[in-house]
Design a protein around this motif. Structure first.
Motif, PDB file in Angstrom:
ATOM      1  N   THR A 105       0.851  -1.193   0.000  1.00 60.23           N
ATOM      2  CA  THR A 105       0.000   0.000   0.000  1.00 60.23           C
ATOM      3  C   THR A 105       0.884   1.240   0.000  1.00 60.23           C
ATOM      4  O   THR A 105       1.996   1.233   0.524  1.00 60.23           O
ATOM      5  N   THR A 106       0.360   2.303  -0.576  1.00 61.30           N
ATOM      6  CA  THR A 106       1.122   3.559  -0.634  1.00 61.30           C
ATOM      7  C   THR A 106       0.485   4.626   0.246  1.00 61.30           C
ATOM      8  O   THR A 106       0.577   5.805  -0.012  1.00 61.30           O
ATOM      9  N   GLY A 107      -0.177   4.217   1.262  1.00 58.63           N
ATOM     10  CA  GLY A 107      -0.789   5.179   2.170  1.00 58.63           C
ATOM     11  C   GLY A 107      -2.180   5.546   1.720  1.00 58.63           C
ATOM     12  O   GLY A 107      -3.015   4.691   1.416  1.00 58.63           O
ATOM     13  N   ASP A 108      -2.481   6.856   1.645  1.00 62.58           N
ATOM     14  CA  ASP A 108      -3.813   7.346   1.263  1.00 62.58           C
ATOM     15  C   ASP A 108      -3.909   7.659  -0.212  1.00 62.58           C
ATOM     16  O   ASP A 108      -4.633   8.574  -0.613  1.00 62.58           O
ATOM     17  N   ALA A 109      -3.187   6.968  -1.079  1.00 65.03           N
ATOM     18  CA  ALA A 109      -3.233   7.241  -2.499  1.00 65.03           C
ATOM     19  C   ALA A 109      -4.589   6.823  -3.060  1.00 65.03           C
ATOM     20  O   ALA A 109      -5.181   5.845  -2.609  1.00 65.03           O
ATOM     21  N   PRO A 110      -5.122   7.575  -4.015  1.00 65.63           N
ATOM     22  CA  PRO A 110      -6.427   7.219  -4.596  1.00 65.63           C
ATOM     23  C   PRO A 110      -6.302   5.922  -5.391  1.00 65.63           C
ATOM     24  O   PRO A 110      -5.241   5.553  -5.893  1.00 65.63           O
ATOM     25  N   LEU A 111      -7.425   5.226  -5.511  1.00 64.48           N
ATOM     26  CA  LEU A 111      -7.437   3.952  -6.249  1.00 64.48           C
ATOM     27  C   LEU A 111      -7.333   4.180  -7.745  1.00 64.48           C
ATOM     28  O   LEU A 111      -6.800   3.348  -8.456  1.00 64.48           O
ATOM     29  N   THR A 112      -7.857   5.301  -8.220  1.00 62.17           N
ATOM     30  CA  THR A 112      -7.783   5.593  -9.653  1.00 62.17           C
ATOM     31  C   THR A 112      -6.983   6.877  -9.852  1.00 62.17           C
ATOM     32  O   THR A 112      -7.033   7.783  -9.005  1.00 62.17           O
ATOM     33  N   PRO A 113      -6.231   6.960 -10.918  1.00 58.01           N
ATOM     34  CA  PRO A 113      -5.474   8.199 -11.137  1.00 58.01           C
ATOM     35  C   PRO A 113      -6.413   9.362 -11.427  1.00 58.01           C
ATOM     36  O   PRO A 113      -7.516   9.170 -11.955  1.00 58.01           O
ATOM     37  N   PRO A 114      -6.004  10.586 -11.085  1.00 65.01           N
ATOM     38  CA  PRO A 114      -6.866  11.755 -11.348  1.00 65.01           C
ATOM     39  C   PRO A 114      -7.013  11.962 -12.850  1.00 65.01           C
ATOM     40  O   PRO A 114      -6.108  11.693 -13.623  1.00 65.01           O
ATOM     41  N   ARG A 115      -8.190  12.451 -13.236  1.00 65.77           N
ATOM     42  CA  ARG A 115      -8.451  12.712 -14.649  1.00 65.77           C
ATOM     43  C   ARG A 115      -7.813  14.020 -15.048  1.00 65.77           C
ATOM     44  O   ARG A 115      -7.808  14.988 -14.301  1.00 65.77           O
ATOM     45  N   ALA A 116      -7.264  14.051 -16.205  1.00 60.33           N
ATOM     46  CA  ALA A 116      -6.636  15.286 -16.731  1.00 60.33           C
ATOM     47  C   ALA A 116      -7.635  15.969 -17.637  1.00 60.33           C
ATOM     48  O   ALA A 116      -7.651  15.757 -18.838  1.00 60.33           O
ATOM     49  N   ASP A 117      -8.515  16.819 -17.063  1.00 64.20           N
ATOM     50  CA  ASP A 117      -9.537  17.533 -17.852  1.00 64.20           C
ATOM     51  C   ASP A 117      -9.008  18.772 -18.438  1.00 64.20           C
ATOM     52  O   ASP A 117      -8.413  19.627 -18.074  1.00 64.20           O
TER      53      ASP A 117
END
Length: 117
Positions: A105-117
């Motif tokens: 685990t990498t801590g509180d990293a999100p499960l999905t990468p952020p979207r580049a809008d």
């Protein structure tokens, strides 16, 4: 002695292959047939047949001699003699604990990468 018999075996094999290939085709095996061989006539065919039989008998006799010679040279030894001695105990493999099977685990990293809008 074994080297001499192997050399003779090779010579007999090559001669047998050559004699068989020189013989006249008498059948339609695989759709091929007819055509004259290297030798024609009934007497030549009989001579080639006798030569083929003689080479076949020599090949078989030489094969038996090589087998007997190899068996005498290997008497009293076995492939299993080359194995290391058995200690009598078998170590069971160590199984990993349940937590080490999970991805890190990498801590509180999100499960999905952020979207580049």
């Amino acid at each position: 002695m074994e080297t001499v018999l192997l050399l003779i075996h090779l010579i007999i094999t090559l001669a047998l292959i050559g004699v068989v290939l020189l013989q006249r085709s008498e059948g339609g095996g695989l759709g091929m047939g007819g055509g004259g061989g290297a030798m024609t006539g009934r007497q030549a065919a009989t001579a080639m047949t006798k030569l083929t039989w003689a080479l076949g008998v020599l090949f078989l006799a030489n094969s038996v001699a090589l087998t007997i010679l190899a068996a005498q040279n290997a008497a009293g030894s076995s492939v299993t003699d080359l194995l290391p001695p058995d200690t009598g105990s078998v170590d069971a493999p160590v199984l990993p604990s349940g937590e080490s099977l999970l991805p890190p685990t990498t801590g509180d990293a999100p499960l999905t990468p952020p979207r580049a809008d």
